[in-house]
Design a protein around this motif. Structure first.
Motif, mmCIF file in Angstrom:
data_model
loop_
_atom_site.group_PDB
_atom_site.id
_atom_site.type_symbol
_atom_site.label_atom_id
_atom_site.label_comp_id
_atom_site.label_asym_id
_atom_site.label_seq_id
_atom_site.Cartn_x
_atom_site.Cartn_y
_atom_site.Cartn_z
ATOM 1 N N PHE A 78 -33.426 58.095 -4.849
ATOM 2 C CA PHE A 78 -33.129 57.509 -3.482
ATOM 3 C C PHE A 78 -32.446 58.565 -3.120
ATOM 4 O O PHE A 78 -32.694 59.425 -1.719
ATOM 5 N N SER A 79 -31.067 58.660 -2.767
ATOM 6 C CA SER A 79 -29.848 59.320 -1.732
ATOM 7 C C SER A 79 -29.971 61.275 -2.313
ATOM 8 O O SER A 79 -29.459 61.267 -1.267
ATOM 9 N N SER A 80 -30.835 60.890 -3.080
ATOM 10 C CA SER A 80 -30.551 62.357 -3.486
ATOM 11 C C SER A 80 -32.114 63.539 -3.985
ATOM 12 O O SER A 80 -32.245 64.445 -3.746
ATOM 13 N N THR A 81 -33.170 62.605 -3.120
ATOM 14 C CA THR A 81 -33.940 63.401 -2.480
ATOM 15 C C THR A 81 -34.403 63.427 -1.004
ATOM 16 O O THR A 81 -34.072 62.786 -0.234
ATOM 17 N N SER A 82 -34.911 64.427 -0.707
ATOM 18 C CA SER A 82 -35.640 64.859 0.121
ATOM 19 C C SER A 82 -36.718 63.881 0.797
ATOM 20 O O SER A 82 -37.040 63.567 2.255
#
Length: 554
Positions: A425-429
């Motif tokens: 979640f934290s690595s996707t735009s």
């Protein structure tokens, strides 16, 4: 051309956020409008707050509350056994564990700050119903596993202080927890400050003992920087250390606690909030790191001493929470057991607060179901009491101490089911927009995460195969156990692979249209709205109303 210029409001003074931007339209030479507006933004970013440390203090709270979980009885038990069994050789696990904890706790905070939702809410939005319920059950098991060391640690403390039998002390922990929750209404900040003070008193005692026993600095640094897993049970103790340090329910907790803070709805405002939460978490976890190193070093130095008495040698061979007070006798003398028990009691009860909040957020996020804190804590604590009570009655204090290690290992095995969604979640735009992780953070976090997952799977498989080979059960029994366990291991591995490679489908971050300059200006620079008078006014992301009862200052 259109210029956005700073100007004073006509009513006198700036707005509450110190930002006033006016829109002025000009025409190109010849007096013919191009029909297209351009914007040149000048921004003054004060948010009505003073810069520097005063602004930082507005965000202090969530990281320190989460860091209490890194000083709970489970950490103390695993630290003591790691030092007694392996000296300083597992200090590298603590270093890597807390560096990794800092990374993923900051990612959890960033996720909450940017999306306005905590991790369990995003899991509910993203995953199918069956997967969501499985993740919820695993998260609940993690809360219960984290609660077991608190139950047993509190029972040990009551046994040391009042000589209450361990099984009775386990039952008393439910009452003590309800009492603690009830006292919160009279000033939870003062209560938490008292608990934290007692925990740090215990830390001060270990630091004092550390200065007395004087462990070899070279050996300590070598154990911290040179990874090794030698000796019987080293892998199991390392996994238990990781499970006690990097706990899955803390990820759900931290992503929710940050939502109790107001922050501006702008790229700069969100970046500032993320930076302040990182600074706070770094400071809190650095203190936790020093305390864990001190405990392991004291345990390793005392238990490896040449002049250790036979009684203390026997204790070191199976060191548990109820027998560890002798480590502080050099500093505290006869009062060592009393001070140690009071600090252990405070450690267990302070961790109860974090476990209660984590359970509440998990239930609210996955199921959209809320329970009163006292009821939620009572249910969780009663479930945790059951295995603790059975083990304490049947096996006594030694078995109860081993149950803490087992609970920490369970937390380590459960970690992927909270960690992988967080990393994705934290690595996707689609979830974070321009605030997604940098490529460096993505690489480092995935390397560390996959390393922990790989160690867990390796230990799970080798330990079970070794047990199957060397146990004394008849062949039929081994076959039946294998029929049950091997499919479960396969399901575990397949579930981890599914979470890793499943593509996120739900879009929670909506990027403003690139053909709408006003909207782009509002999102990327000001996070504001264009008023009727032509001013862009700063907006605040409101803190979550459903989290307003969190006992943290806004």
């Amino acid at each position: 051309m259109v210029n956005l210029q700073k100007e004073e409001p006509q009513s006198g003074g700036r707005n509450s956020h110190g930002l006033v931007v006016s829109v002025v339209e000009t025409q190109p030479a010849g007096g013919v409008s191009s029909g297209r507006k351009h914007f040149d933004v000048e921004e003054e970013y004060h948010l009505g707050r003073k810069p520097g440390w005063r602004n930082f203090l507005l965000y202090v709270g969530p990281g320190f509350l989460v860091s209490l979980a890194y000083l709970d009885p489970g950490n103390l038990e695993t630290d003591l056994q790691a030092g007694a069994n392996h000296g300083y050789e597992l200090l590298w696990v603590v270093l890597i564990g807390l560096i990794f904890a800092l990374i993923i706790q900051s990612l959890a905070a960033n996720l909450g700050v940017t999306t306005g939702k905590h991790l369990s809410e995003l899991c509910k939005l993203e995953y199918p119903t069956l997967v969501r319920y499985c993740l919820w059950l695993l998260a609940e098991v993690a809360v219960i596993a984290a609660d077991i060391p608190e139950v047993i640690g509190t029972a040990f403390a009551l046994n040391i202080l009042f000589h209450i039998p361990l099984s009775v002390g386990v039952l008393c922990t439910g009452c003590s927890t309800l009492l603690l929750i009830g006292l919160q209404r009279y000033g939870v900040r003062k209560l938490e400050l008292l608990i934290a003070t007692l925990v740090f008193v215990m830390a001060a005692c270990f630091f004092g003992e550390l200065s007395y026993v004087k462990p070899p600095a070279a050996d300590v640094m070598k154990g911290m920087l040179v990874p090794k897993l030698k000796g019987q049970g080293a892998t199991g103790d390392a996994i238990a250390l990781l499970g006690a340090l990097v706990m899955p329910h803390n990820l759900f907790l931290h992503s929710a606690l940050v939502l109790s803070r107001e922050k501006p709805n702008s790229v700069r405002g969100i970046n500032d909030a993320c930076r302040y939460f990182l600074m706070e978490s770094g400071f809190a976890l650095f203190i936790a790191f020093l305390i864990n190193v001190a405990i392991i070093s004291v345990s390793g130095t005392v238990c490896s001493a040449d002049d250790l008495s036979q009684d203390n040698t026997d204790i070191c061979q199976d060191l548990t929470l109820d027998s560890a007070s002798f480590l502080l006798k050099n500093v505290l003398g006869k009062s060592s057991s009393t001070v140690y028990a009071m600090a252990l009691l405070a450690s267990g009860q302070s961790s109860t607060i974090t476990g209660t909040y984590a359970g509440q957020f998990i239930m609210q996020g996955f199921l959209d179901l809320k329970m009163r804190k006292w009821l939620r804590n009572l249910v969780t604590r009663c479930i945790a009491i059951t295995p603790s009570l059975i083990v304490s009655i049947v096996g006594g204090s030694q078995a109860a101490g081993r149950l803490i290690i087992i609970a920490s290992m369970i937390l380590s095995f459960e970690l992927p089911f909270a960690l992988i969604p967080l990393l994705k979640f934290s690595s996707t735009s689609t979830k974070m927009g321009p605030h997604k992780n940098s490529i460096y953070i993505i690489v480092i976090s995935w390397i560390l995460g996959l390393g922990i997952i790989g160690i867990n799977i390796y230990y799970l498989s080798t330990a079970f195969v070794g047990w199957i080979i060397h146990n004394s059960l008849p062949k039929v029994g081994n076959v039946l156990i294998g029929i049950v366990v091997f499919p479960l291991m396969a399901i575990y591995i397949i579930s981890v692979i599914y979470l890793m490679f499943r593509k996120d489908k739900v879009l929670t971050f909506i990027e403003p249209s690139k053909f709408d300059p006003v909207t782009q200006t509002q999102m990327q620079v000001d996070g504001g709205h264009l008023s009727a008078s032509g001013r862009v006014e700063m907006q605040q992301i409101p803190f979550r109303d459903d989290l307003a009862d969190i006992p943290l200052p806004r």
